[in-house]
Design a protein around this motif. Structure first.
Motif, PDB file in Angstrom:
ATOM      1  N   ARG A  48      45.744  37.731  52.610  1.00  0.00           N
ATOM      2  CA  ARG A  48      45.386  37.093  51.334  1.00  0.00           C
ATOM      3  C   ARG A  48      43.910  36.706  51.296  1.00  0.00           C
ATOM      4  O   ARG A  48      43.196  36.992  50.332  1.00  0.00           O
ATOM      5  CB  ARG A  48      46.262  35.851  51.110  1.00  0.00           C
ATOM      6  CG  ARG A  48      47.724  36.128  50.805  1.00  0.00           C
ATOM      7  CD  ARG A  48      48.478  34.820  50.591  1.00  0.00           C
ATOM      8  NE  ARG A  48      49.884  35.023  50.394  1.00  0.00           N
ATOM      9  CZ  ARG A  48      50.460  35.324  49.232  1.00  0.00           C
ATOM     10  NH1 ARG A  48      49.703  35.459  48.149  1.00  0.00           N
ATOM     11  NH2 ARG A  48      51.768  35.475  49.142  1.00  0.00           N
ATOM     12  N   ASP A  49      43.460  36.031  52.353  1.00  0.00           N
ATOM     13  CA  ASP A  49      42.066  35.575  52.388  1.00  0.00           C
ATOM     14  C   ASP A  49      41.096  36.758  52.438  1.00  0.00           C
ATOM     15  O   ASP A  49      40.049  36.745  51.786  1.00  0.00           O
ATOM     16  CB  ASP A  49      41.841  34.673  53.604  1.00  0.00           C
ATOM     17  CG  ASP A  49      42.533  33.325  53.474  1.00  0.00           C
ATOM     18  OD1 ASP A  49      42.794  32.908  52.328  1.00  0.00           O
ATOM     19  OD2 ASP A  49      42.824  32.706  54.513  1.00  0.00           O
ATOM     20  N   SER A  52      40.960  38.619  49.034  1.00  0.00           N
ATOM     21  CA  SER A  52      40.219  37.809  48.066  1.00  0.00           C
ATOM     22  C   SER A  52      38.716  37.873  48.320  1.00  0.00           C
ATOM     23  O   SER A  52      37.917  38.074  47.389  1.00  0.00           O
ATOM     24  CB  SER A  52      40.705  36.359  48.134  1.00  0.00           C
ATOM     25  OG  SER A  52      39.958  35.535  47.271  1.00  0.00           O
ATOM     26  N   ALA A  55      37.351  41.644  47.758  1.00  0.00           N
ATOM     27  CA  ALA A  55      37.282  42.012  46.338  1.00  0.00           C
ATOM     28  C   ALA A  55      36.080  41.354  45.672  1.00  0.00           C
ATOM     29  O   ALA A  55      35.358  41.985  44.887  1.00  0.00           O
ATOM     30  CB  ALA A  55      38.574  41.610  45.629  1.00  0.00           C
ATOM     31  N   ARG A  56      35.850  40.086  45.989  1.00  0.00           N
ATOM     32  CA  ARG A  56      34.732  39.368  45.362  1.00  0.00           C
ATOM     33  C   ARG A  56      33.382  39.896  45.833  1.00  0.00           C
ATOM     34  O   ARG A  56      32.411  39.892  45.073  1.00  0.00           O
ATOM     35  CB  ARG A  56      34.841  37.871  45.671  1.00  0.00           C
ATOM     36  CG  ARG A  56      33.763  37.020  45.008  1.00  0.00           C
ATOM     37  CD  ARG A  56      33.832  37.135  43.490  1.00  0.00           C
ATOM     38  NE  ARG A  56      32.606  36.709  42.857  1.00  0.00           N
ATOM     39  CZ  ARG A  56      32.362  35.456  42.440  1.00  0.00           C
ATOM     40  NH1 ARG A  56      33.273  34.530  42.612  1.00  0.00           N
ATOM     41  NH2 ARG A  56      31.224  35.162  41.863  1.00  0.00           N
ATOM     42  N   VAL A 227      48.973  40.191  45.189  1.00  0.00           N
ATOM     43  CA  VAL A 227      47.646  39.742  45.618  1.00  0.00           C
ATOM     44  C   VAL A 227      46.580  40.736  45.165  1.00  0.00           C
ATOM     45  O   VAL A 227      45.530  40.346  44.626  1.00  0.00           O
ATOM     46  CB  VAL A 227      47.603  39.578  47.155  1.00  0.00           C
ATOM     47  CG1 VAL A 227      46.206  39.142  47.600  1.00  0.00           C
ATOM     48  CG2 VAL A 227      48.647  38.575  47.615  1.00  0.00           C
ATOM     49  N   GLU A 231      43.550  39.954  42.380  1.00  0.00           N
ATOM     50  CA  GLU A 231      42.136  40.016  42.763  1.00  0.00           C
ATOM     51  C   GLU A 231      41.374  41.094  41.990  1.00  0.00           C
ATOM     52  O   GLU A 231      40.205  40.905  41.643  1.00  0.00           O
ATOM     53  CB  GLU A 231      42.008  40.254  44.268  1.00  0.00           C
ATOM     54  CG  GLU A 231      42.498  39.101  45.119  1.00  0.00           C
ATOM     55  CD  GLU A 231      41.820  37.784  44.791  1.00  0.00           C
ATOM     56  OE1 GLU A 231      40.625  37.798  44.434  1.00  0.00           O
ATOM     57  OE2 GLU A 231      42.491  36.744  44.876  1.00  0.00           O
ATOM     58  N   ARG A 234      40.686  39.653  38.635  1.00  0.00           N
ATOM     59  CA  ARG A 234      39.676  38.603  38.727  1.00  0.00           C
ATOM     60  C   ARG A 234      38.271  39.174  38.915  1.00  0.00           C
ATOM     61  O   ARG A 234      37.287  38.601  38.414  1.00  0.00           O
ATOM     62  CB  ARG A 234      40.010  37.672  39.896  1.00  0.00           C
ATOM     63  CG  ARG A 234      39.070  36.488  40.066  1.00  0.00           C
ATOM     64  CD  ARG A 234      39.612  35.539  41.099  1.00  0.00           C
ATOM     65  NE  ARG A 234      39.517  36.095  42.440  1.00  0.00           N
ATOM     66  CZ  ARG A 234      38.516  35.845  43.288  1.00  0.00           C
ATOM     67  NH1 ARG A 234      37.511  35.055  42.916  1.00  0.00           N
ATOM     68  NH2 ARG A 234      38.513  36.359  44.490  1.00  0.00           N
ATOM     69  N   CYS A 235      38.159  40.300  39.611  1.00  0.00           N
ATOM     70  CA  CYS A 235      36.838  40.802  40.004  1.00  0.00           C
ATOM     71  C   CYS A 235      36.431  42.105  39.322  1.00  0.00           C
ATOM     72  O   CYS A 235      35.355  42.635  39.613  1.00  0.00           O
ATOM     73  CB  CYS A 235      36.801  41.006  41.520  1.00  0.00           C
ATOM     74  SG  CYS A 235      37.128  39.518  42.486  1.00  0.00           S
ATOM     75  N   THR A 269      32.970  34.447  49.799  1.00  0.00           N
ATOM     76  CA  THR A 269      33.818  33.285  49.512  1.00  0.00           C
ATOM     77  C   THR A 269      34.639  32.835  50.716  1.00  0.00           C
ATOM     78  O   THR A 269      35.450  31.930  50.592  1.00  0.00           O
ATOM     79  CB  THR A 269      34.789  33.617  48.359  1.00  0.00           C
ATOM     80  OG1 THR A 269      35.618  34.727  48.747  1.00  0.00           O
ATOM     81  CG2 THR A 269      34.026  33.968  47.087  1.00  0.00           C
ATOM     82  N   TRP A 270      34.424  33.446  51.886  1.00  0.00           N
ATOM     83  CA  TRP A 270      35.229  33.095  53.060  1.00  0.00           C
ATOM     84  C   TRP A 270      34.340  33.039  54.300  1.00  0.00           C
ATOM     85  O   TRP A 270      34.320  33.962  55.099  1.00  0.00           O
ATOM     86  CB  TRP A 270      36.346  34.117  53.246  1.00  0.00           C
ATOM     87  CG  TRP A 270      37.402  33.718  54.221  1.00  0.00           C
ATOM     88  CD1 TRP A 270      37.790  32.449  54.545  1.00  0.00           C
ATOM     89  CD2 TRP A 270      38.203  34.593  55.035  1.00  0.00           C
ATOM     90  NE1 TRP A 270      38.784  32.476  55.496  1.00  0.00           N
ATOM     91  CE2 TRP A 270      39.065  33.765  55.805  1.00  0.00           C
ATOM     92  CE3 TRP A 270      38.276  35.974  55.170  1.00  0.00           C
ATOM     93  CZ2 TRP A 270      39.983  34.297  56.705  1.00  0.00           C
ATOM     94  CZ3 TRP A 270      39.194  36.499  56.052  1.00  0.00           C
ATOM     95  CH2 TRP A 270      40.036  35.675  56.816  1.00  0.00           C
TER      96      TRP A 270
END
Length: 290
Positions: A48-49, A52, A55-56, A227, A231, A234-235, A269-270
């Protein structure tokens, strides 16, 4: 079956020689550093992380590169492509590639991204272009033959730049080149790219003996799908902020003016994932190269 569906089936084949099986995207380091508890849950948490964050950070580069190649395809189909225009398209792709290079924060990730990127260019050159035989081209229209010729030339010249170390050749950029050259839509290109990232993570988990092969397929079907879809939605509209116009008539910029790209652009973002990925080479023993 339509052409695009057939391409999706072809590109999702795990037997394609793209080098993805040698990369864990930081998952091996994540496990070795003691994160997670239950094996199945830690795989899902990491997936998941990672999806995310990837993708971003990557989809904007996939989209912009794909858009550049699509502009070129349209110019060739309309008969307005010129040699000077071709060089400008190559330069725009190189600029997008170089931006991704400076935004990739650790050498381990850069190494894996570059090796998989050049593998995609090789795949197109050796495996996805029409065969140079009468049988291979007899069913193609004249325009299709010309488009395929230009796309093959684009891939070959960009691969030469990568081999000469004049361009980085990162995975998202080369994926955008590949899918754009094949005529896949941007939406399908984005979705398939993130799907393959998720599948690669689960494959790494199987090789690390964290989950079994049946559990991996179950996770990919029932958990990863939501998921991935979330994503991509979102992106999907993210942009790099690099003006994509080449100065060629009819290829206006697709980027917004002002500082809008700061909020709609790629981002990391991570931070934990970056730190763990950077520590991959410090392990005493390892299966993957990233």
């Amino acid at each position: 079956m339509d052409d695009e569906t057939f391409l999706l089936l072809l590109l999702s084949d795990s037997n394609l020689p793209t080098g993805s099986f040698v990369a864990s995207s930081g998952f091996e380091s994540y496990i070795k550093h003691g994160f997670g508890g239950d094996q199945n849950n830690e795989t899902i948490m990491f997936m998941r992380d990672s999806i995310s964050a990837y993708a971003r950070s990557a989809l904007a580069f996939v989209s912009d590169t794909h858009r550049i190649v699509q502009h070129m395809r349209r110019d060739v189909e309309q008969g307005s492509e010129q040699k000077s225009d071709f060089d400008k398209y190559l330069q725009r792709i190189k600029e997008v590639d170089e931006l991704y290079d400076v935004m990739t924060l650790n050498d381990v990730t850069k190494r894996a991204s570059k090796s998989q990127g050049v593998a995609l260019l090789t795949l197109y050159s050796k495996g996805l272009t029409p065969p140079l035989t009468t049988t291979g081209i007899k069913n193609l229209k004249e325009t299709e033959i010309e488009v395929n010729s230009y796309m093959a030339s684009l891939v070959a010249q960009y691969k030469s730049l990568v081999r000469a170390e004049s361009a980085p050749g990162h995975l998202p950029i080369c994926w955008g080149i590949l899918t754009g050259a094949l005529g896949l839509t941007s939406e399908r290109s984005q979705y398939l790219h993130i799907f393959l990232h998720a599948r690669s993570l689960l494959s790494a988990s199987v090789r690390l003996n964290e989950i079994g092969p049946y559990n991996a397929q179950q996770t990919l079907l029932h958990i990863s799908r939501s998921v991935i879809e979330a994503e991509v939605v979102r992106c999907k509209d993210l942009q790099t902020g690099i003006p994509l116009n080449t100065g060629v008539a009819g290829t206006e910029s697709d980027q917004s003016d002002g500082s809008d790209h700061i909020f709609r652009g790629p981002a990391n973002t991570w931070p934990l994932g970056e730190i763990l990925a950077a520590r991959h080479d410090l392990q005493h023993s390892r299966i993957f190269n990233s």
